[in-house]
Motif scaffolding. Structure first.
Motif, PDB file in Angstrom:
ATOM      1  N   PRO A  44      -6.237   2.553   1.231  1.00 37.90           N
ATOM      2  CA  PRO A  44      -5.370   1.620   0.498  1.00 37.90           C
ATOM      3  C   PRO A  44      -4.637   0.740   1.504  1.00 37.90           C
ATOM      4  O   PRO A  44      -4.154   1.212   2.526  1.00 37.90           O
ATOM      5  CB  PRO A  44      -4.389   2.533  -0.240  1.00 37.90           C
ATOM      6  N   THR A  45      -4.604  -0.537   1.219  1.00 41.46           N
ATOM      7  CA  THR A  45      -3.864  -1.426   2.098  1.00 41.46           C
ATOM      8  C   THR A  45      -2.375  -1.286   1.822  1.00 41.46           C
ATOM      9  O   THR A  45      -1.558  -1.561   2.672  1.00 41.46           O
ATOM     10  CB  THR A  45      -4.302  -2.879   1.863  1.00 41.46           C
ATOM     11  N   ARG A  46      -2.062  -0.841   0.598  1.00 41.30           N
ATOM     12  CA  ARG A  46      -0.651  -0.763   0.253  1.00 41.30           C
ATOM     13  C   ARG A  46      -0.419   0.260  -0.854  1.00 41.30           C
ATOM     14  O   ARG A  46      -1.223   0.373  -1.771  1.00 41.30           O
ATOM     15  CB  ARG A  46      -0.173  -2.148  -0.234  1.00 41.30           C
ATOM     16  N   LEU A  47       0.643   1.016  -0.718  1.00 39.89           N
ATOM     17  CA  LEU A  47       1.109   1.876  -1.795  1.00 39.89           C
ATOM     18  C   LEU A  47       2.420   1.278  -2.259  1.00 39.89           C
ATOM     19  O   LEU A  47       3.281   0.970  -1.435  1.00 39.89           O
ATOM     20  CB  LEU A  47       1.373   3.298  -1.288  1.00 39.89           C
ATOM     21  N   MET A  48       2.567   1.073  -3.540  1.00 41.72           N
ATOM     22  CA  MET A  48       3.823   0.515  -4.035  1.00 41.72           C
ATOM     23  C   MET A  48       4.514   1.541  -4.905  1.00 41.72           C
ATOM     24  O   MET A  48       3.930   2.016  -5.875  1.00 41.72           O
ATOM     25  CB  MET A  48       3.567  -0.748  -4.840  1.00 41.72           C
ATOM     26  N   ALA A  91       6.370   7.806   3.303  1.00 42.15           N
ATOM     27  CA  ALA A  91       5.588   8.526   4.311  1.00 42.15           C
ATOM     28  C   ALA A  91       5.088   9.858   3.758  1.00 42.15           C
ATOM     29  O   ALA A  91       3.942  10.256   3.977  1.00 42.15           O
ATOM     30  CB  ALA A  91       6.431   8.740   5.575  1.00 42.15           C
ATOM     31  N   ARG A  92       5.949  10.554   3.011  1.00 44.51           N
ATOM     32  CA  ARG A  92       5.554  11.846   2.414  1.00 44.51           C
ATOM     33  C   ARG A  92       4.418  11.666   1.419  1.00 44.51           C
ATOM     34  O   ARG A  92       3.534  12.509   1.305  1.00 44.51           O
ATOM     35  CB  ARG A  92       6.728  12.474   1.687  1.00 44.51           C
ATOM     36  N   LEU A  93       4.475  10.565   0.677  1.00 44.37           N
ATOM     37  CA  LEU A  93       3.424  10.286  -0.295  1.00 44.37           C
ATOM     38  C   LEU A  93       2.074  10.133   0.408  1.00 44.37           C
ATOM     39  O   LEU A  93       1.074  10.720  -0.008  1.00 44.37           O
ATOM     40  CB  LEU A  93       3.789   9.007  -1.055  1.00 44.37           C
ATOM     41  N   ARG A  94       2.056   9.365   1.483  1.00 43.51           N
ATOM     42  CA  ARG A  94       0.807   9.169   2.233  1.00 43.51           C
ATOM     43  C   ARG A  94       0.291  10.476   2.818  1.00 43.51           C
ATOM     44  O   ARG A  94      -0.913  10.715   2.883  1.00 43.51           O
ATOM     45  CB  ARG A  94       1.019   8.172   3.387  1.00 43.51           C
TER      46      ARG A  94
END
Lengths: 117, 117
Positions: free
Chosen positions: A3-7, A94-97
């Protein structure tokens, strides 16, 4: 595909905190001014102020302390609460990633590769 | 204050997957029809189809298999890829709440209690 981005947006009743507000807090910390932070983000002065006012109204303490006034506007900086909210939000991203790496990779593996780039 | 909602969007290049698409996939699985799923979500038939088409175009396999046609439209169901993407996305939301509980609680403790409700 990565993913280029997590929103990520957090809604606490009527109070929302998400990537736009986090970026604005970061820009205010860097620029020392709400108007300069807005310019950096390609945002009107009015829009930047309105986001700051929403943040200051939604939390038990203001997130941004500002001295409004003067030809170029007063300076602005994050309060302790503002620094905490920003740091915790970045930590949450960061935790999500990290914790979601397997799920993110599984979904990403099913995404059609971008052949436009 | 506990967040009433976490909204998570994943961007893989031009392909986005988020809560609206996840809810639509769930509604299609429950209703067995894109138009019924759209109605359930208060979404126009056109909008529901357009989201399904975007999902089917963005992944290596379609997420929804549908037989378009007939007076009431054909049936629709999730493909294996659709079930995987939906399940992994829901798992990712759960991981976020779990792994990010401390950060979410720290931000939530600074949110002004909602006195409007």
């Amino acid at each position: 595909m990565d993913p280029t981005r997590l929103m990520l947006r957090l809604y606490f009743g009527p109070v929302m905190f998400g990537p736009g507000k986090a970026d604005l807090l970061e820009a205010i910390a860097a620029e020392g001014s709400i108007s300069a932070a807005g310019r950096r983000m390609g945002m009107s002065y009015k829009r930047a102020w309105s986001l700051v006012e929403a943040m200051n109204a939604g939390f038990v303490e203001p997130l941004v302390d500002s001295a409004r006034g003067g030809a170029h506007g007063g300076g602005a900086h994050l309060t302790a609460a503002g620094e905490t909210v920003l740091a915790q939000y970045r930590a949450l991203e960061a935790r999500l990633r990290e914790a979601g790496a397997t799920e993110i990779a599984t979904i990403g593996a099913l995404v059609k590769p971008d052949v436009s780039g």
